[in-house]
Design a protein around this motif. Structure first.
Motif, PDB file in Angstrom:
ATOM      1  N   PHE A   6      84.960   5.255  28.430  1.00  0.00           N
ATOM      2  CA  PHE A   6      84.633   5.598  27.040  1.00  0.00           C
ATOM      3  C   PHE A   6      85.921   5.625  26.220  1.00  0.00           C
ATOM      4  N   LEU A  10      85.438  11.781  21.182  1.00  0.00           N
ATOM      5  CA  LEU A  10      84.173  12.399  21.588  1.00  0.00           C
ATOM      6  C   LEU A  10      84.358  13.909  21.459  1.00  0.00           C
ATOM      7  N   GLU A  15      81.106  14.898  25.498  1.00  0.00           N
ATOM      8  CA  GLU A  15      81.695  14.537  26.795  1.00  0.00           C
ATOM      9  C   GLU A  15      80.965  15.266  27.931  1.00  0.00           C
ATOM     10  N   ARG A  19      78.944  13.266  30.867  1.00  0.00           N
ATOM     11  CA  ARG A  19      79.378  13.427  32.264  1.00  0.00           C
ATOM     12  C   ARG A  19      78.214  13.914  33.123  1.00  0.00           C
ATOM     13  N   VAL A  29      87.480   8.829  30.169  1.00  0.00           N
ATOM     14  CA  VAL A  29      87.337   9.083  28.727  1.00  0.00           C
ATOM     15  C   VAL A  29      88.716   9.010  28.062  1.00  0.00           C
TER      16      VAL A  29
END
Ligand code: NAI
Length: 341
Positions: A6, A10, A15, A19, A29
């Motif tokens: 990603f 975020l 996040e 996840r 991320v």
């Protein structure tokens, strides 16, 4: 287990949610947008990339990911992805086709009301200067004015509904007009863009950015708008030719502009990066300069591409993006976008 990377900002709750949903996968991320100058080594094994509109997913970027199966953009627009290069590599590109139809239309009217009621000036006067001068805060009514909507897709249709709520007269133009909408939503299609421009006291743009919509509003047609008109752009910056907009604002043909998007918008937020590391190649520095002048104009309201940014819209975006990722992992992709020529 797939590696899924990603890119772009975020929030913590986003996040945590992604996840949880992608448990068992190798999730990376990165807050920095994906671009030719940001290709982290660890991510290069990724099968799926998730990006936002601030990414630059060029052919070179796609080539840097040998295992790539899919690119999921957490947005409706996908002009930041080289679709031809992805198709050539057999990489699926998926988007979020609808999440923000009311959200973006509400923002367009937020910008319009900020202009028509001089809300920012009024607030600034009270807060920054502690003075009140009503003669400098006279605005204009929306009721009775003509709203010209370009693009009667998901967002444009909400703009039409809101315009009617303000008792505006609504006209619209779309390259693929759906006549049945006229009665349902209470507006009239104009046969050409030029016809629409001649009537619109307020022009609001809701088309995707495509070769056909590059500088859709330009030097040759901007002055068809009535003198004193305002332009609201929440679509994509290059739909409006900055030089034409700038000139029409400077000489007073246009009374104002509300812009959530501008050409070269990456540099409005991050010119330090351009000066420190960047190269001007491929960028129009005159436009970058004009953007700075536009920000300073009292009759221009600019927001940093934030029309989508509400809690409800972000939840819808995340949900659909995760469905897009699931689809690619299962070999049954959804919300696939194709190159259009
Ligand atoms: P949509 O695909 O539902 O509607 C677009 C409309 O534009 C369609 O009716 C289409 O026929 C029309 N169109 C296409 N080419 C045209 C042309 N050359 N001339 C006139 N009309 C044309 O898209 P939606 O969901 O309404 O979104 C519109 C755009 O808004 C997106 O493509 C995106 O670029 C932008 N957007 C901006 C956001 C922001 O945060 N500022 C957030 C979400 C979308």
């Amino acid at each position: 287990m797939a590696r899924i990377a990603f890119f772009g900002t975020l929030r913590d709750w986003e996040e945590a949610a992604l996840r949880e949903r992608l448990l068992g996968h190798d999730v990376l991320v990165y807050p920095t947008p994906l671009s030719p100058s940001f290709l982290p080594e660890e991510a290069k094994g990724a099968e799926i990339l998730s990006v936002f509109v601030d990414a630059q997913v060029s052919a070179d970027v796609i080539a840097a990911f040998p295992n790539l199966k899919g690119i999921v953009t957490r947005s409706t627009g996908y002009d930041h992805i080289d679709l031809d290069a992805a198709a050539e590599r057999g990489v699926v590109v998926a988007n979020v086709p609808s999440y923000g139809e009311n959200t973006v239309a509400e923002h367009a009217f937020g910008l319009l009301l900020a202009l028509s009621k001089r809300i920012v000036d009024g607030y600034d006067m009270l807060r920054e200067r502690g003075e009140y001068d009503p003669s400098r805060l006279t605005g204009f009514d929306l009721k009775g004015r003509t709203l010209g909507v370009v693009g009667t897709g998901r967002i444009g249709q909400h703009a039409i509904r809101i315009g009617n709520g303000f008792q505006m007269r609504v006209v619209a133009y779309d390259a693929y007009a759906r006549k049945e909408l006229e009665q349902e939503l209470h507006f009239t299609y104009t046969p050409t863009l030029e016809d629409l421009l001649r009537q619109a006291d307020v022009l609001t743009l809701h088309v995707p950015y495509l070769p056909a919509t590059h500088h859709l509003i330009n030097k040759d047609n901007i002055r068809l708008l009535p003198k004193g008109a305002v332009i609201i752009n929440t679509s994509r910056g290059p739909v409006v030719e900055t030089e034409a907009l700038f000139a029409a604002l400077v000489d007073g043909h246009l009374a104002g502009a509300g812009l959530d998007v501008v050409e070269e918008e990456g540099f409005v937020k991050d010119e330090m990066h351009l000066l420190a590391h960047g190269s001007a190649e491929g960028h129009n520095l005159k436009v970058v300069l004009m953007n700075h002048k536009l920000i300073d104009m009292p009759n221009v309201i600019m927001t940093p591409h934030s029309a989508f940014n509400t809690r409800e819209a972000l939840e819808r975006i995340l949900r659909t993006s995760l469905d897009d990722i699931d689809g690619i992992l299962r070999g049954e992709p959804v919300n696939v976008v194709q190159p259009s020529h």
